[in-house]
Design an enzyme around this catalytic site. Sequence first.
Site, short mmCIF file in Angstrom:
data_model
loop_
_atom_site.label_atom_id
_atom_site.label_comp_id
_atom_site.label_asym_id
_atom_site.label_seq_id
_atom_site.Cartn_x
_atom_site.Cartn_y
_atom_site.Cartn_z
N GLN A 86 -90.63 86.30 54.40
CA GLN A 86 -90.40 86.98 55.68
C GLN A 86 -90.70 88.46 55.60
O GLN A 86 -90.61 89.17 56.61
CB GLN A 86 -88.95 86.76 56.11
CG GLN A 86 -88.60 85.31 56.38
CD GLN A 86 -87.11 85.10 56.59
OE1 GLN A 86 -86.31 86.02 56.65
NE2 GLN A 86 -86.72 83.84 56.71
N HIS A 151 -84.71 87.46 54.84
CA HIS A 151 -83.72 88.31 55.49
C HIS A 151 -83.88 89.80 55.17
O HIS A 151 -83.02 90.43 54.59
CB HIS A 151 -82.30 87.85 55.13
CG HIS A 151 -82.02 86.43 55.50
ND1 HIS A 151 -80.82 85.82 55.22
CD2 HIS A 151 -82.78 85.49 56.11
CE1 HIS A 151 -80.85 84.57 55.64
NE2 HIS A 151 -82.05 84.36 56.19
N GLU A 243 -76.09 85.91 66.98
CA GLU A 243 -75.18 86.82 67.67
C GLU A 243 -75.92 87.97 68.36
O GLU A 243 -76.98 88.40 67.91
CB GLU A 243 -74.18 87.43 66.68
CG GLU A 243 -73.26 86.42 66.03
CD GLU A 243 -72.30 87.04 65.04
OE1 GLU A 243 -71.41 86.32 64.55
OE2 GLU A 243 -72.43 88.26 64.74
N TYR A 264 -76.79 75.27 56.80
CA TYR A 264 -77.80 74.26 57.12
C TYR A 264 -77.41 72.89 56.57
O TYR A 264 -77.83 71.86 57.08
CB TYR A 264 -79.16 74.69 56.59
CG TYR A 264 -79.67 75.95 57.26
CD1 TYR A 264 -80.07 75.93 58.59
CD2 TYR A 264 -79.74 77.16 56.57
CE1 TYR A 264 -80.53 77.08 59.22
CE2 TYR A 264 -80.19 78.31 57.19
CZ TYR A 264 -80.58 78.27 58.51
OH TYR A 264 -81.02 79.41 59.14
#
Length: 367
Positions: A86, A151, A243, A264
């Site tokens: 990522q 992340h 959120e 998960y």
Amino acid sequence: MRVLNTLIFLPVFLLGLAAPAAALDSSAGRLKVETVASGLKSPWSFGFLPGGGVLITEKRGRLWYVGTDGQRRAVGGVGPVDVNGQGGLLDVLVPRDFAQSRQLYFSHALAQPGGGSGTAVATARLNGDASSLTGWRVIFEMERGSSGGRHFGSRLVEGRDGMLFVTVGERGDRPSAQDLGRENGSVLRISRDGRVPGDNPFVGTAGAQPEIWSYGHRNPQGATLDLRGQLWVSEHGAKGGDEVNRIRKGANFGWPVISYGRHYSGRKIGEGTAKPGMEQPAYYWDPSIAPSGLMIYSGRLWPKWRGHFFVGSLKFGHVARLSGQPLALRERIKGDETSRTRDIREAPDGTIWVLSEGQGALFRLSP
């Protein structure tokens, strides 16, 4: 819905209105959709330049400029980035004084000794014809010790006082989000030269990283100021528990101790959904929509949407509109053009621009 011609490039802000356009349905009527740029590979962010140009980042380390003539060209001078999962070249911030300073800010993944990588912030100047950056310089990088490609967070926001907010994911290391000795899982606040502002909440706290403004975050990939200058972020949960959070100085947002989602695997996360001393989200999703990009609209072209929140969904390919106190989901704006929405922003003229990773394109929405 009619598919757009993916080879079209339209002028920025004053787009060629005679060119073919699609439309999206919304509560405010049909939204005209025009293509600004296409053929992008893993686009991550974009920023508006004075005079009408736009910059677009690609995770693989490319930076593009699209001029008012609609032509796209590569911008040279991007410094080293670690393209890893990522991570890569991520956000771009055009500060308010760009017309005078020519300064830009970028968040990116940076390789670190020992084989890991971390979220970093760099600055550089854009030359006059927008063909190249000069003086690429890293002004912040998170502490060493994180590995893997997950992340990175990486949204950049300029506060009203000129300080920079930087979102950092917990890099897949869940407990680190509760450790003030590490920047993982936090919103940081730094000056434009990378120094720590003296009024940050943990300045002088033994063992704490002084850049931290708030902590207990999982992976915030959306951040913006509201119309009063208050910072908000949107962040990924696990299997549920995405959120939207109103950020408070020094606050703990709970990850991974509290969450409205599950792992998960289906296992319970932490201790439940609430705990004293930890903030509650202003809104949450369960199941997850995989939110990326956050915009709070001024109301310039759609007055009924003034102050409303727009959040991109990577998972379901829509833009969620939220409003009210408490925040509530009002609608999902969806079409081919919102496939894996990575970023969403309001242009200076009040149009809404959507960066679609799924389409590899940047789109402009107007009434």
